[in-house]
Design a protein around this motif. Structure first.
Motif, PDB file in Angstrom:
ATOM      1  N   PHE A  88       2.549   1.034  -9.468  1.00 38.20           N
ATOM      2  CA  PHE A  88       1.329  -0.045  -9.105  1.00 38.20           C
ATOM      3  C   PHE A  88       2.152  -1.659  -9.128  1.00 38.20           C
ATOM      4  CE2 PHE A  88      -1.151   3.562 -10.602  1.00 38.20           C
ATOM      5  CZ  PHE A  88      -2.225   3.579 -10.095  1.00 38.20           C
ATOM      6  N   SER A  89       3.287  -1.678  -8.882  1.00 40.25           N
ATOM      7  CA  SER A  89       3.775  -2.952  -8.575  1.00 40.25           C
ATOM      8  C   SER A  89       3.573  -3.305  -7.044  1.00 40.25           C
ATOM      9  CB  SER A  89       5.429  -2.940  -8.972  1.00 40.25           C
ATOM     10  OG  SER A  89       6.319  -2.259  -8.062  1.00 40.25           O
ATOM     11  N   ASP A  90       3.758  -4.588  -6.644  1.00 42.48           N
ATOM     12  CA  ASP A  90       3.792  -4.728  -5.460  1.00 42.48           C
ATOM     13  C   ASP A  90       4.464  -4.211  -4.457  1.00 42.48           C
ATOM     14  OD1 ASP A  90       1.513  -6.574  -5.847  1.00 42.48           O
ATOM     15  OD2 ASP A  90       2.831  -8.190  -6.127  1.00 42.48           O
ATOM     16  N   ALA A  91       5.897  -4.055  -4.841  1.00 41.92           N
ATOM     17  CA  ALA A  91       6.974  -3.550  -4.053  1.00 41.92           C
ATOM     18  C   ALA A  91       6.537  -1.988  -3.886  1.00 41.92           C
ATOM     19  CB  ALA A  91       8.252  -3.665  -4.870  1.00 41.92           C
ATOM     20  N   SER A  92       6.117  -1.217  -4.770  1.00 36.40           N
ATOM     21  CA  SER A  92       5.725   0.283  -4.494  1.00 36.40           C
ATOM     22  C   SER A  92       4.541   0.238  -3.835  1.00 36.40           C
ATOM     23  CB  SER A  92       5.654   0.830  -6.089  1.00 36.40           C
ATOM     24  OG  SER A  92       6.934   0.873  -6.920  1.00 36.40           O
ATOM     25  N   LEU A  93       3.694  -0.224  -4.020  1.00 38.26           N
ATOM     26  CA  LEU A  93       2.558  -0.070  -3.114  1.00 38.26           C
ATOM     27  C   LEU A  93       2.739  -0.524  -1.818  1.00 38.26           C
ATOM     28  CD1 LEU A  93      -0.431  -1.281  -5.586  1.00 38.26           C
ATOM     29  CD2 LEU A  93       0.372   1.006  -5.089  1.00 38.26           C
ATOM     30  N   ASN A  94       3.351  -1.618  -1.396  1.00 36.68           N
ATOM     31  CA  ASN A  94       3.838  -2.167  -0.023  1.00 36.68           C
ATOM     32  C   ASN A  94       4.621  -1.066   0.561  1.00 36.68           C
ATOM     33  OD1 ASN A  94       2.269  -4.352  -0.180  1.00 36.68           O
ATOM     34  ND2 ASN A  94       4.423  -5.746  -0.894  1.00 36.68           N
ATOM     35  N   LEU A  95       5.712  -0.414   0.000  1.00 33.44           N
ATOM     36  CA  LEU A  95       6.421   0.863   0.528  1.00 33.44           C
ATOM     37  C   LEU A  95       5.501   1.868   0.614  1.00 33.44           C
ATOM     38  CD1 LEU A  95       9.446   1.544   1.166  1.00 33.44           C
ATOM     39  CD2 LEU A  95       9.453   2.737  -1.273  1.00 33.44           C
ATOM     40  N   LEU A  96       4.624   2.137  -0.316  1.00 38.08           N
ATOM     41  CA  LEU A  96       3.726   3.414  -0.096  1.00 38.08           C
ATOM     42  C   LEU A  96       2.642   3.106   1.359  1.00 38.08           C
ATOM     43  CD1 LEU A  96       2.377   6.116  -0.952  1.00 38.08           C
ATOM     44  CD2 LEU A  96       0.860   4.671  -2.631  1.00 38.08           C
ATOM     45  N   GLN A  97       2.160   1.829   1.380  1.00 33.17           N
ATOM     46  CA  GLN A  97       1.515   1.508   2.543  1.00 33.17           C
ATOM     47  C   GLN A  97       2.360   1.638   3.852  1.00 33.17           C
ATOM     48  OE1 GLN A  97      -2.228   0.118   2.700  1.00 33.17           O
ATOM     49  NE2 GLN A  97      -1.180   0.868   4.749  1.00 33.17           N
ATOM     50  N   GLN A  98       3.436   1.178   3.693  1.00 33.67           N
ATOM     51  CA  GLN A  98       4.249   1.504   5.068  1.00 33.67           C
ATOM     52  C   GLN A  98       4.650   3.110   5.298  1.00 33.67           C
ATOM     53  OE1 GLN A  98       8.147  -0.642   4.597  1.00 33.67           O
ATOM     54  NE2 GLN A  98       7.119  -2.270   3.607  1.00 33.67           N
ATOM     55  N   LEU A  99       4.911   3.871   4.443  1.00 29.63           N
ATOM     56  CA  LEU A  99       4.969   5.119   4.475  1.00 29.63           C
ATOM     57  C   LEU A  99       3.624   5.717   5.070  1.00 29.63           C
ATOM     58  CD1 LEU A  99       6.415   7.835   4.069  1.00 29.63           C
ATOM     59  CD2 LEU A  99       5.565   7.963   1.557  1.00 29.63           C
ATOM     60  N   GLN A 100       2.232   5.366   4.403  1.00 24.83           N
ATOM     61  CA  GLN A 100       1.270   5.850   4.875  1.00 24.83           C
ATOM     62  C   GLN A 100       1.165   5.593   6.174  1.00 24.83           C
ATOM     63  OE1 GLN A 100      -2.001   5.883   2.351  1.00 24.83           O
ATOM     64  NE2 GLN A 100      -3.561   5.292   3.710  1.00 24.83           N
ATOM     65  N   ASN A 101       1.289   4.394   6.728  1.00 21.48           N
ATOM     66  CA  ASN A 101       1.118   3.960   8.222  1.00 21.48           C
ATOM     67  C   ASN A 101       1.882   4.688   9.094  1.00 21.48           C
ATOM     68  OD1 ASN A 101      -0.550   1.915   7.420  1.00 21.48           O
ATOM     69  ND2 ASN A 101       0.849   0.491   7.301  1.00 21.48           N
ATOM     70  N   ASP A 102       3.477   4.960   8.696  1.00 20.53           N
ATOM     71  CA  ASP A 102       4.291   5.840   9.446  1.00 20.53           C
ATOM     72  C   ASP A 102       3.779   7.353   9.593  1.00 20.53           C
ATOM     73  OD1 ASP A 102       5.866   3.578   9.881  1.00 20.53           O
ATOM     74  OD2 ASP A 102       7.257   4.176   8.445  1.00 20.53           O
ATOM     75  N   LEU A 103       3.178   7.801   8.448  1.00 15.48           N
ATOM     76  CA  LEU A 103       2.473   9.175   8.563  1.00 15.48           C
ATOM     77  C   LEU A 103       1.471   9.254   9.375  1.00 15.48           C
ATOM     78  CD1 LEU A 103       3.164  10.296   4.752  1.00 15.48           C
ATOM     79  CD2 LEU A 103       4.719  11.082   6.920  1.00 15.48           C
ATOM     80  N   GLU A 104       0.496   8.245   9.379  1.00 17.82           N
ATOM     81  CA  GLU A 104      -0.498   8.127  10.260  1.00 17.82           C
ATOM     82  C   GLU A 104      -0.375   8.455  11.684  1.00 17.82           C
ATOM     83  OE1 GLU A 104      -2.458   4.843   8.999  1.00 17.82           O
ATOM     84  OE2 GLU A 104      -3.880   5.614   7.460  1.00 17.82           O
ATOM     85  N   SER A 105       0.851   8.051  11.964  1.00 12.59           N
ATOM     86  CA  SER A 105       1.105   8.207  13.533  1.00 12.59           C
ATOM     87  C   SER A 105       1.679   9.529  13.952  1.00 12.59           C
ATOM     88  CB  SER A 105       2.413   7.198  13.879  1.00 12.59           C
ATOM     89  OG  SER A 105       3.510   7.464  13.279  1.00 12.59           O
ATOM     90  N   VAL A 106       1.806  10.385  12.964  1.00  9.18           N
ATOM     91  CA  VAL A 106       2.132  11.900  13.310  1.00  9.18           C
ATOM     92  C   VAL A 106       0.901  12.765  14.139  1.00  9.18           C
ATOM     93  CG1 VAL A 106       2.908  14.072  12.487  1.00  9.18           C
ATOM     94  CG2 VAL A 106       3.701  11.999  11.454  1.00  9.18           C
TER      95      VAL A 106
END
Length: 869
Positions: A88-106
């Motif tokens: 729940f740190s900013d770094a982990s949530l930002n990384l998760l957001q980037q991962l989710q954004n990339d996966l949405e393009s599949v």
């Protein structure tokens, strides 16, 4: 030429005239046929879909597909996420957001559920009025992350679902678009196929049936290709984030993609390894390039022809039927070795014979035993088609046709090639190294041991009977894969942290008499029959109770919302809020009771149903009544509905769905017992009637297949024992000899099943084939041995001497073929699929037991009972 029955002389003469007088023509024709079939290899395909692991004509598969369509609950991928930094740190949530954004393009990913975008109803606790607006999420400004973490851990919606117990692991659920076209095509195909079986199709309908089959095959091929590409794209994206987090991919389509890779790997590895092993063994045994190249040409031609044939038919190999390549190579070689050994014996004994005479005498002498050994093996594999398990059925048919091809090629390629090639040194002189073959020592053991061999066999049968009584069919899917594979790691993480892996759905229909789909004017305000329906909470409509049930925020919040509805009010029959019994207090309480029972079962992880809506409503509002439920169903925001209502209530309101996930790694999991226990609870401890409730989901389909294994094993063994026994009786013209001949093979087959029970290896789709294979291949040794024993006995009538001579001659070929079969199956330990490893090792053990039965028990029985006169 040996004396032959009159009715077969013409056939033999014609066959020998073609093969020995025109060998080049025979080989050229076979080469052209090989090229024609091999041209289909570019169409070769594999199948590792969930459908390939189900029973043939399983009606539950139709129910599962209908449920998928009705609730829009298609396939999904799960990506587990354990960052190096606190989740729940900013770094982990930002990384998760980037991962989710990339996966949405599949391509094909319709939506993604994660801790970032699921509605938060308890952080802080929302009023019912607030739930009509856009919900808060973890990314909403000002959200308390600690409160959100507590909600993910403890709320009825997300508990055991989206956040692991340690708070370090979460998951993204990638929801794949439902393939409506696939479901439509398979329905039409199956309906037409059923009518075609009854010969009810007109000419136009037959044409449509063929067109639908072709369209379905093309659509399935394209769909599977897209699925594999999707999985690869997800993995490529995930790989970019592995340096900052531990990430695994899971899901049915991912498993199917990996299974395809496993099958491809096994085909290549097994094929190369078996070919190299066969070359080494042939070179060691015969020490002649000719007797390496010709047998290998026969075996490889048989395999390539069969692969080309199934490719032309678009007959796809599954994880089970893919083993037919290695198995066909091994069995083909065993046929050829018997021919080569006999040819070399004639060449050593009669050096003056011409090549044509050597070939003629060899094929005439070996035709009868080879034909019967091949037929018995074919019968063994053909018995698998009664198993009712599609991959096993395909395996049986492929091996049946493959053996026909292998036998034909052995009696065409080998004789034609030997006629063309000059005799070598090994054929002109007797071999000094084979005067006392290793198999001859077994004859000495039989002579010395006498009745003790029978005693040992009886002990083995007793232990086998006990072991068979301990056999089980329960398999943990995760145990199919090595611990190092991504499938195993991903399934384990999901099981341990995210509520289980294998889905089970319980569909409950409204019974006649419940308040369903009636206009709200009739049901709620007219005071008619709806108030008298079972479970309908009439008291909740008391005005005083209604006033107490609404808090001020809810009342005020809904006043404006209600005014904004206009004519499409929450009680209009034209609105999407048609009253369903399952959205009444009575219906929800019934669902909640079953929901809570399921949640208490230790094998079950996450349970989801309309009861979650009920629990959330009580938590937020304190009390609920039917009127408030009707307002909630109409006014809740789409995001909240998609979480609490839509997945669990059919569009027409006549059915509710309880979805649960079973923990596949739970110690001692017994799926059949779990389903039986749930059914018993529903029958005895719930208001639902049996005809209201339907079980479906992947666990039901998989469990159906597992539970059929016992019946399939008994059926296939029964068929193969009876068929081969009758064939032996016809071959030897004696029921007594047939009984003696089949006993060693029964002992070998039962010993492998008993061993599985004693050491705790369960039956699965692959191991149920072992016993039939053991009998089918093992009886080859029996036929060859008795056939040779009868020939040797004719010389002097001495049973003991005939046994020694048989061991020294045909025993050598039996020993060679058994070594090749045992070690050939042993190569399967190189597989990445655990059941294939078990299959290889257990079949190798069964072949060893069969060889011991043929070289020890069979001759002992012949000496004891002296059945041949």
């Amino acid at each position: 030429m040996q004396a032959l029955p009159n009715q077969t002389k013409w056939f033999y003469r014609t066959y020998l005239r073609i093969v020995t007088d025109h060998p080049k023509t025979v080989l050229i024709v076979l080469a052209l046929l090989l090229l024609g079939l091999a041209a289909g290899l570019p169409n070769f395909k594999l199948d590792a879909s969930a459908d390939s692991l189900t029973l043939e004509n399983d009606t539950d598969l139709d129910i599962f597909r209908e449920m998928t369509r009705r609730y829009d609950s298609g396939d999904f991928l799960v990506v587990t996420y354990t960052p190096d930094a606190p989740l729940f740190s900013d770094a982990s949530l930002n990384l998760l957001q980037q991962l989710q954004n990339d996966l949405e393009s599949v391509e094909g990913v319709e939506s993604i559920n994660s801790i970032l975008n699921v509605p938060l109803l308890y952080s802080p606790k929302q009023s019912l009025a607030e739930l009509t607006k856009s919900p808060r999420t973890l990314l909403t400004e000002g959200v308390d992350r600690d409160a959100a973490k507590e909600e993910f851990w403890n709320s009825p919606i997300y508990k055991n679902m989206i956040l692991g117990p340690s708070g370090d692991t979460t998951a993204l659920q990638l929801n794949i678009e439902v393939d409506e076209r696939f479901i439509s095509l398979v329905r039409e195909r199956d309906a037409l196929a059923e009518r075609a079986k009854r010969d009810e199709l007109s000419t136009e309908e037959l044409a449509r049936y063929e067109a639908v089959r072709e369209e379905f095959r093309a659509h399935r091929t394209a769909s599977e290709a897209r699925s594999r590409l999707r999985v690869q794209q997800v993995r490529d994206i995930v790989a970019k984030y592995q340096g900052d987090a531990q990430i695994f991919v899971g899901g049915v389509s991912m498993i199917a993609a990996d299974m395809i890779a496993f099958i491809q790997s096994d085909l290549v590895v097994f094929g190369i390894a078996v070919v190299l092993f066969m070359i080494a063994v042939l070179a060691l045994i015969f020490r002649s390039p000719k007797f390496v190249l010709i047998p290998m040409a026969c075996c490889l031609t048989a395999v390539i022809m069969m692969l080309g044939y199934v490719s032309w038919l678009d007959w796809r190999l599954t994880v089970i039927s893919s083993n037919f390549v290695a198995l066909l190579l091994i069995v083909s070689l065993s046929i050829i070795i018997h021919l080569v050994v006999r040819y070399r014996e004639y060449a050593a004994a009669y050096p003056e014979w011409s090549r044509k005479q050597l070939v003629s005498e060899t094929v005439i002498y070996m035709a009868r035993p080879c034909f019967y050994t091949a037929i018995t093996t074919i019968v063994a594999f053909a018995s698998l088609v009664v198993s009712n398990i599609r991959p096993v059925i395909d395996f049986g048919w492929m091996m049946t046709m493959g053996l026909v091809v292998a036998l034909s090629l052995a009696f065409l390629i080998l004789p034609a090639a030997l006629v063309l090639l000059p005799k070598g040194k090994a054929e002109r002189e007797a071999s000094t190294t084979q005067k006392t073959p290793f198999s001859a020592y077994f004859a000495k053991v039989v002579e010395a041991a006498r009745g003790w061999i029978v005693v040992v066999a009886l002990i083995i049968l007793g232990l086998s009977a006990y072991g068979i009584s301990q056999l089980k069919v329960e398999n943990r899917f995760v145990d199919y894969f090595h611990d190092s594979t991504e499938i195993n790691k991903g399934l384990t993480v999901i099981d341990n942290n995210l509520g289980g892996t294998i889905s089970l759905d319980i569909l409950i229909d409204t019974k006649v008499g419940d308040a369903v789909n009636k206009g709200a004017d009739d049901d709620l305000f007219a005071g008619g029959d709806a108030f008298e329906e079972e479970g309908f909470d009439e008291d909740a409509f008391d005005t005083e109770g209604f006033d107490e049930g609404f808090d001020d925020d809810f009342d005020d919040g809904f006043e404006d919302d209600f005014d904004s509805f206009g004519s499409d009010d929450p009680f209009s029959e034209q609105s999407d809020n048609i009253t369903s019994y399952w959205m009444t207090m009575g219906g929800l309480r019934q669902v909640e009771a079953l929901h809570d029972y399921l949640d208490a079962q230790p094998e079950i992880g996450k349970v989801q149903s309309l009861a979650t809506l009920y629990k959330v409503g009580l938590d937020i509002n304190g009390t609920l009544n039917d009127f408030e439920l009707a307002l909630m169903q109409k006014a809740l925001s789409k995001d909240v509905k998609d979480v609490l209502i839509s997945p669990y209530l059919s569009p027409d309101g006549k059915q509710t769905r309880i979805n649960l996930r079973v923990i596949d790694t739970y110690p001692g999991l017994e799926r059949a017992e779990l389903v039986k226990r749930i059914r018993a609870h529903i029958d005895d401890g719930s208001p639902f009637e049996a005809e209201q409730v339907t079980f479906t989901g992947l666990m039901v389909l998989y469990n159906n297949m597992l539970q059929s294994l016992f019946s399939s094993q008994i059926l296939t063994l029964g068929v193969v024992f009876i068929a081969i026994y009758l064939m032996l009786a016809v071959l030897f013209k004696s029921v007594f000899i047939a009984t003696i001949a089949i006993l060693p093979n029964i002992t070998a087959a039962l010993s492998v099943l008993g061993t599985m029970g004693l050491i705790g290896i369960p039956l699965d789709m692959m191991t149920i084939t072992i016993a039939a294979i053991t009998v089918g291949i093992g009886v080859d040794h029996t036929i060859h041995y008795i056939h040779r024993f009868k020939t040797e006995l004719q010389q002097d009538g001495d049973y003991l001497a005939a046994m020694h001579r048989s061991h020294a001659s045909i025993g050598r070929a039996m020993y060679y073929t058994s070594v090749i079969i045992i070690f050939g199956f042993g190569i399967m330990v190189l597989s990445q699929f655990i059941p294939t490893i078990y299959f290889g090792l257990l079949t190798g053990f069964a072949m060893f037991a069969s060889l011991m039965g043929s070289l020890l028990l069979l001759p002992q029985l012949l000496l004891m009972f002296r059945p041949i006169r």
